[in-house]
Motif scaffolding. Sequence first.
Motif, PDB file in Angstrom:
ATOM      1  N   GLN A 135       0.831  -1.203   0.000  1.00 50.79           N
ATOM      2  CA  GLN A 135       0.000   0.000   0.000  1.00 50.79           C
ATOM      3  C   GLN A 135       0.870   1.260   0.000  1.00 50.79           C
ATOM      4  O   GLN A 135       0.585   2.233  -0.691  1.00 50.79           O
ATOM      5  CB  GLN A 135      -0.954  -0.010   1.196  1.00 50.79           C
ATOM      6  N   ILE A 136       1.944   1.221   0.760  1.00 52.88           N
ATOM      7  CA  ILE A 136       2.871   2.362   0.784  1.00 52.88           C
ATOM      8  C   ILE A 136       3.468   2.560  -0.619  1.00 52.88           C
ATOM      9  O   ILE A 136       3.528   3.681  -1.136  1.00 52.88           O
ATOM     10  CB  ILE A 136       3.985   2.136   1.837  1.00 52.88           C
ATOM     11  N   ALA A 137       3.879   1.457  -1.242  1.00 52.19           N
ATOM     12  CA  ALA A 137       4.474   1.540  -2.588  1.00 52.19           C
ATOM     13  C   ALA A 137       3.465   2.135  -3.571  1.00 52.19           C
ATOM     14  O   ALA A 137       3.825   2.937  -4.437  1.00 52.19           O
ATOM     15  CB  ALA A 137       4.915   0.157  -3.055  1.00 52.19           C
ATOM     16  N   LYS A 138       2.209   1.752  -3.426  1.00 56.36           N
ATOM     17  CA  LYS A 138       1.178   2.258  -4.346  1.00 56.36           C
ATOM     18  C   LYS A 138       1.056   3.781  -4.213  1.00 56.36           C
ATOM     19  O   LYS A 138       0.974   4.494  -5.217  1.00 56.36           O
ATOM     20  CB  LYS A 138      -0.159   1.594  -4.027  1.00 56.36           C
ATOM     21  N   ILE A 139       1.104   4.259  -2.980  1.00 56.68           N
ATOM     22  CA  ILE A 139       0.988   5.708  -2.769  1.00 56.68           C
ATOM     23  C   ILE A 139       2.219   6.422  -3.332  1.00 56.68           C
ATOM     24  O   ILE A 139       2.102   7.421  -4.042  1.00 56.68           O
ATOM     25  CB  ILE A 139       0.758   6.025  -1.267  1.00 56.68           C
ATOM     26  N   TYR A 140       3.405   5.890  -3.032  1.00 52.45           N
ATOM     27  CA  TYR A 140       4.622   6.476  -3.628  1.00 52.45           C
ATOM     28  C   TYR A 140       4.477   6.508  -5.154  1.00 52.45           C
ATOM     29  O   TYR A 140       4.738   7.528  -5.801  1.00 52.45           O
ATOM     30  CB  TYR A 140       5.849   5.612  -3.305  1.00 52.45           C
ATOM     31  N   ASN A 141       4.093   5.376  -5.728  1.00 50.72           N
ATOM     32  CA  ASN A 141       4.018   5.282  -7.194  1.00 50.72           C
ATOM     33  C   ASN A 141       3.078   6.338  -7.766  1.00 50.72           C
ATOM     34  O   ASN A 141       3.416   7.032  -8.717  1.00 50.72           O
ATOM     35  CB  ASN A 141       3.515   3.891  -7.631  1.00 50.72           C
ATOM     36  N   GLU A 142       1.890   6.453  -7.162  1.00 50.35           N
ATOM     37  CA  GLU A 142       0.901   7.398  -7.703  1.00 50.35           C
ATOM     38  C   GLU A 142       1.386   8.832  -7.595  1.00 50.35           C
ATOM     39  O   GLU A 142       1.200   9.637  -8.491  1.00 50.35           O
ATOM     40  CB  GLU A 142      -0.418   7.250  -6.943  1.00 50.35           C
ATOM     41  N   GLU A 143       2.035   9.149  -6.491  1.00 47.04           N
ATOM     42  CA  GLU A 143       2.447  10.535  -6.257  1.00 47.04           C
ATOM     43  C   GLU A 143       3.710  10.908  -7.034  1.00 47.04           C
ATOM     44  O   GLU A 143       3.863  12.046  -7.456  1.00 47.04           O
ATOM     45  CB  GLU A 143       2.677  10.763  -4.749  1.00 47.04           C
ATOM     46  N   LEU A 144       4.617   9.955  -7.208  1.00 46.58           N
ATOM     47  CA  LEU A 144       5.902  10.291  -7.834  1.00 46.58           C
ATOM     48  C   LEU A 144       5.857  10.168  -9.357  1.00 46.58           C
ATOM     49  O   LEU A 144       6.678  10.748 -10.059  1.00 46.58           O
ATOM     50  CB  LEU A 144       7.025   9.404  -7.267  1.00 46.58           C
ATOM     51  N   LEU A 145       4.856   9.427  -9.828  1.00 45.90           N
ATOM     52  CA  LEU A 145       4.708   9.192 -11.268  1.00 45.90           C
ATOM     53  C   LEU A 145       4.614  10.503 -12.047  1.00 45.90           C
ATOM     54  O   LEU A 145       5.099  10.619 -13.162  1.00 45.90           O
ATOM     55  CB  LEU A 145       3.428   8.360 -11.480  1.00 45.90           C
TER      56      LEU A 145
END
Length: 391
Positions: free
Chosen positions: A265-275
């Motif tokens: 879940q943390i990775a998903k948030i990083y991915n969405e925000e940093l993309l």
Amino acid sequence: MKNDRRIPYGKQTILPEDIDAVVNVLKSDFLTQGPKLKIFEETVASYHGAKYAVAFANGTAALHGAYYAAGVVTGDEIITSPITFVASANAAIYCGGKPVFADIDLNTNCISIEEIEKKLTPSTKVITPVSLAGYPVDLKKIKKIADEAECYIIHDAAHAIGSKNNGTFGMEYADMAILSFHPVKHIATGEGGMVLTNNEELYRKLSLFRTHGITKSPELLEDNQGPWYYEMISLGFNYRMTDIQAALGISQFKRIDNNLRQRNQIAKIYNEELLTLDGMILPPNVGFEILEDASARSIHSYHLYTLRLESFYDRYKVYAYLHEHGIMAQIHYIPVHLQPYYRQHFGYQKGDYPNAEKYYNGEISLPMYHNMEFGDLEYIIDTIKRMTKNY
Ligand SMILES: Cc1ncc(COP(=O)(O)O)c(C=O)c1O
């Protein structure tokens, strides 16, 4: 904006039940190898679809045991990734082996299958793929190569407890897999490691190697002089895990699915925000950032969140900026072939593995641990976004 936060790149979670489990062992008759060890081994083995498990004092000792069990001796070559912790290669040297690196594939950051093929020689004894950061390396493809070359696969899964590639952790492909329970990993036992295998012969060798090569098994003894009698039938070490550590491991392991889900879940948030930010190459994922349940077909364990920065960023400055703001990002890893020991003893030099060096030049691991506070995660993302505005 500077503040007093200090967010590590990884850390353990110790709950009251973990402490109780350890205290109970301290009150028992067995401090070192006792009943908890067996339970821990069986629990971890069955979770990963392995028949046997041998716990070790740490992941490096587990690797040493695995290379020994594979029969690595002076003159043998082992092929591994240059992007790993030095232990993946060092442990082969303990047995007299020579680490040969095969460059990484920048789509997975793991060893490239084509590069492995180029490095095979008649002396290759073992291929040691590393599931870097928790990304599940494609063991099925590597198994084909290993079978043709008649060599072993030791899956370095120190980062990849619970990972799956296409439905499996891969014990049907790897001869052995090693795990680490160092506190920045998913399961903390202080120090600790394990080798998993489906091969009874390897299991027997690993068990002996862990305990001085000493056995009391009647079928292995030359003689039998009484119930006290033991024989040392090979050279081994004291690489035992204690029952204190095993009890902590059992208690921690009860939360493994939740732990993996939180990291995803943390990775998903990083991915969405940093993309949306320019020049940021996200870690590879296997399409299941949210782990709905442990039966997902492909699972990235996310030991690390390995971001890569395009070359217009000054990685040194980014690292310093994050640290000044209390975000203790890390770099994983300095390519092993560039370490002075490897350059001096094996003649490796800069430029030998261009993908590994490119990866290293831009990599920065953002904080990743399963119980990260949401506020900390928001703060890390905001800080990165503010930083990118200055570029
Ligand atoms: C890829 C890899 N292999 C092996 C090890 C060795 O594990 P340990 O620290 O438990 O000895 C580590 C440790 O960080 C690692 O990252």
